[in-house]
Enzyme design. Structure first.
Site, PDB file in Angstrom:
ATOM      1  N   HIS A 195       0.843  -1.196   0.000  1.00 31.89           N
ATOM      2  CA  HIS A 195       0.000   0.000   0.000  1.00 31.89           C
ATOM      3  C   HIS A 195       0.876   1.243   0.000  1.00 31.89           C
ATOM      4  CE1 HIS A 195      -3.159   2.856   1.138  1.00 31.89           C
ATOM      5  NE2 HIS A 195      -3.974   1.947   0.635  1.00 31.89           N
ATOM      6  N   GLU A 255      -8.002  -4.979  -0.776  1.00 35.22           N
ATOM      7  CA  GLU A 255      -8.436  -5.726  -1.953  1.00 35.22           C
ATOM      8  C   GLU A 255      -8.307  -7.242  -1.754  1.00 35.22           C
ATOM      9  OE1 GLU A 255      -9.614  -3.916  -4.364  1.00 35.22           O
ATOM     10  OE2 GLU A 255      -8.395  -2.156  -4.760  1.00 35.22           O
TER      11      GLU A 255
HETATM   12  N1  COA Z   1       4.200  -7.236  -4.941  1.00 34.81           N
HETATM   13  C1  COA Z   1       5.512  -7.179  -5.179  1.00 34.81           C
HETATM   14  N2  COA Z   1       6.273  -6.126  -4.940  1.00 34.81           N
HETATM   15  C2  COA Z   1       5.680  -5.038  -4.432  1.00 34.81           C
HETATM   16  C3  COA Z   1       4.306  -5.010  -4.150  1.00 34.81           C
HETATM   17  C4  COA Z   1       3.561  -6.174  -4.432  1.00 34.81           C
HETATM   18  N3  COA Z   1       2.266  -6.214  -4.205  1.00 34.81           N
HETATM   19  N4  COA Z   1       3.986  -3.813  -3.647  1.00 34.81           N
HETATM   20  C5  COA Z   1       5.119  -3.082  -3.625  1.00 34.81           C
HETATM   21  N5  COA Z   1       6.136  -3.828  -4.103  1.00 34.81           N
HETATM   22  C6  COA Z   1       7.500  -3.413  -4.256  1.00 34.81           C
HETATM   23  C7  COA Z   1       7.617  -2.360  -5.340  1.00 34.81           C
HETATM   24  O1  COA Z   1       7.835  -2.976  -6.598  1.00 34.81           O
HETATM   25  C8  COA Z   1       8.785  -1.559  -4.878  1.00 34.81           C
HETATM   26  O2  COA Z   1       9.939  -2.239  -5.277  1.00 34.81           O
HETATM   27  P1  COA Z   1      11.178  -1.438  -5.940  1.00 34.81           P
HETATM   28  O3  COA Z   1      11.566  -0.418  -4.916  1.00 34.81           O
HETATM   29  O4  COA Z   1      12.182  -2.517  -6.182  1.00 34.81           O
HETATM   30  O5  COA Z   1      10.608  -0.834  -7.191  1.00 34.81           O
HETATM   31  C9  COA Z   1       8.714  -1.638  -3.367  1.00 34.81           C
HETATM   32  O6  COA Z   1       7.915  -2.770  -3.062  1.00 34.81           O
HETATM   33  C10 COA Z   1       8.107  -0.457  -2.671  1.00 34.81           C
HETATM   34  O7  COA Z   1       6.903  -0.176  -3.247  1.00 34.81           O
HETATM   35  P2  COA Z   1       6.061   1.025  -2.629  1.00 34.81           P
HETATM   36  O8  COA Z   1       6.724   2.313  -2.956  1.00 34.81           O
HETATM   37  O9  COA Z   1       5.751   0.749  -1.247  1.00 34.81           O
HETATM   38  O10 COA Z   1       4.713   0.838  -3.373  1.00 34.81           O
HETATM   39  P3  COA Z   1       3.925   1.934  -4.151  1.00 34.81           P
HETATM   40  O11 COA Z   1       3.498   2.985  -3.210  1.00 34.81           O
HETATM   41  O12 COA Z   1       4.652   2.314  -5.368  1.00 34.81           O
HETATM   42  O13 COA Z   1       2.687   1.063  -4.609  1.00 34.81           O
HETATM   43  C11 COA Z   1       0.813  -0.263  -4.562  1.00 34.81           C
HETATM   44  C12 COA Z   1       1.636   0.748  -3.780  1.00 34.81           C
HETATM   45  C13 COA Z   1      -0.510  -0.532  -3.854  1.00 34.81           C
HETATM   46  C14 COA Z   1       0.517   0.303  -5.963  1.00 34.81           C
HETATM   47  C15 COA Z   1       1.652  -1.555  -4.690  1.00 34.81           C
HETATM   48  O14 COA Z   1       1.877  -2.067  -3.414  1.00 34.81           O
HETATM   49  C16 COA Z   1       0.991  -2.589  -5.603  1.00 34.81           C
HETATM   50  O15 COA Z   1       1.159  -2.530  -6.820  1.00 34.81           O
HETATM   51  N6  COA Z   1       0.247  -3.564  -5.005  1.00 34.81           N
HETATM   52  C17 COA Z   1      -0.454  -4.537  -5.809  1.00 34.81           C
HETATM   53  C18 COA Z   1      -1.740  -3.939  -6.376  1.00 34.81           C
HETATM   54  C19 COA Z   1      -2.793  -3.733  -5.318  1.00 34.81           C
HETATM   55  O16 COA Z   1      -3.005  -4.588  -4.475  1.00 34.81           O
HETATM   56  N7  COA Z   1      -3.485  -2.611  -5.407  1.00 34.81           N
HETATM   57  C20 COA Z   1      -4.563  -2.253  -4.490  1.00 34.81           C
HETATM   58  C21 COA Z   1      -4.165  -1.128  -3.610  1.00 34.81           C
HETATM   59  S1  COA Z   1      -5.352  -0.815  -2.339  1.00 34.81           S
END
Ligand code: COA
Length: 382
Positions: A251, A322
């Site tokens: 998140h 989700e």
């Molecule tokens: N699976 C794998 N890796 C993940 C991840 C996941 N669900 N969520 C975050 N990461 C990784 C990112 O790729 C990033 O890696 P990097 O630094 O090597 O690029 C790292 O963790 C940090 O990510 P972060 O900055 O915390 O996430 P964000 O703020 O960019 O994204 C989301 C947040 C929700 C978009 C992301 O967690 C995601 O894509 N989750 C899956 C989709 C989802 O469940 N969406 C519903 C949201 S309520």
């Protein structure tokens, strides 16, 4: 030579950590894993308030003079009007993707539509889309029903008290969530002085994306593909090795488990036990696959947490709302293609409340960008 303002400005990609407004509607406390909606913890709100009561609370927090009965009336009238409008939507509801259809259908609403009609339309159009795609006729919203009950009825599903309570808990839980991407989009539109329908259409457009509201469908697909808890680790490892994200995990703000995941997990447990007590009735228990899915989801979540911790130590990538949305809505027999649209049915109330609040603040939202493109080749720049 002194540096210009744009050269010294700090760029905050994704506006992370940037506060752009004040709100009385909801607060996402990422460090503590807490969500406060209109002064109530989401756990309490979802236990004590129906969707209508929660909407009344939210609109009151936005400064409106509303009571629960007026919201109930506005939504009931809105559902009837939206259903009557179905024949005027052209081919909007025949689109393949539910959110695409919803965006097109809501865009048909006249700009003077009332709040009740707009919020109700999202549920009515979503349910009608789900019926039409199976070749069935849309079902009219029953009179005298709550929004949650009407939604189950319009989907043609079972609508006993425990299922209605579970859907109500879901709608309340996801109704508002700070300045998430779709709410921000709706507020940006509202800040230009545009109308409410346009703001809600913008919200739907933002929610459609897989990084926002589009995750629960893929979560269900993932759980189905994993099938048994023994296969969870190898499946997730392969996904991560292929560079894919685990849907339903992580998140932007929460550094703890999303508190809404727990609320929904409990709602599924309550639904399970209420229905287990009612097995004697024809519509009794959840089918075995729905019960198995909850225990599978818990096992997959634990494995995903472990693997993500290995890859991103200390980042605390935990389950988000989700993850259990997929389990709850599938237990209610909502088709997975409609998950994001049901999310929109709830979040539309949040968008409306934010638009009201934004209008009161009447400040155009217009951030800047650091220009890194080419400059014209002019003598005075050398
Ligand atoms: N699976 C794998 N890796 C993940 C991840 C996941 N669900 N969520 C975050 N990461 C990784 C990112 O790729 C990033 O890696 P990097 O630094 O090597 O690029 C790292 O963790 C940090 O990510 P972060 O900055 O915390 O996430 P964000 O703020 O960019 O994204 C989301 C947040 C929700 C978009 C992301 O967690 C995601 O894509 N989750 C899956 C989709 C989802 O469940 N969406 C519903 C949201 S309520």
């Amino acid at each position: 030579m002194t540096k210009s303002a744009s050269e010294t400005a700090e760029v905050r990609e994704g506006l992370e950590g940037v506060l752009v407004t004040k709100t009385r509607l909801s607060h996402v406390d990422g460090e503590r894993g807490r969500l406060i909606v209109a002064g109530r913890d989401v756990e309490e709100l979802s236990r004590t308030h129906s969707f209508e009561a929660a909407v009344a609370l939210l609109l009151s927090a936005a400064g409106e003079d509303v009571v629960v009965a007026s919201v109930e009336r506005a939504l009931a009238e809105g559902r009837a009007k939206a259903f009557a409008r179905l024949s005027t939507l052209g081919d909007a509801l025949s689109r393949r993707d539910a959110m695409d259809a919803l965006r097109a259908a809501v865009a048909h609403l006249p700009e003077e539509s009332t709040r009740g009609e707009i919020i109700a339309s999202v549920a009515v159009f979503g349910a009608a889309w789900a019926r039409l795609r199976t070749g069935a006729a849309p079902i009219a919203p029953p009179t005298g029903a709550s929004h949650a009950e009407a939604l189950l009825a319009m989907l043609g599903g079972v609508r006993d008290a425990s299922r209605v309570r579970a859907l109500d808990a879901y709608l309340v839980t996801v109704m508002d969530h700070g300045l998430n991407a779709s709410t921000f989009a709706a507020r940006v539109v509202a800040s230009t002085g545009s109308d409410l329908v346009s703001a809600v259409v913008a919200g739907i457009g933002a929610l459609k994306g897989p990084l926002h509201g589009g995750a629960p469908g893929p979560v269900l697909e993932m759980l189905t593909a994993i099938g048994t808890r023994e296969r969870a680790a190898s499946y997730l490892e392969a996904e991560l090795a292929a560079g894919r994200r685990i849907m339903g995990m992580g998140h932007r703000i929460y550094r703890q488990r999303d508190p809404r995941a727990l609320v929904l997990e409990r709602a599924i447990e309550e639904l399970e036990s209420a229905l287990a007590r009612a097995t004697a009735s024809a519509d009794g228990a959840l089918d075995q696959s729905a019960r198995d899915r909850l225990s599978l989801a818990r096992a997959v979540e634990a494995q995903a947490e472990r693997l993500l911790e290995q890859r991103q130590p200390g980042r605390n990538l935990r389950a988000n709302v989700e993850f259990y949305t997929a389990v709850l809505l599938s237990a209610l027999e909502v088709p997975s293609e409609l998950f994001a649209a049901v999310f929109a049915a709830a979040r539309s109330a949040g968008w409306v409340a934010h638009v009201i609040e934004q209008r009161r603040q009447s400040r155009l939202i217009r951030p800047g960008a650091l220009y890194i493109g080419e400059l014209p080749n002019r003598a005075d720049q050398t």
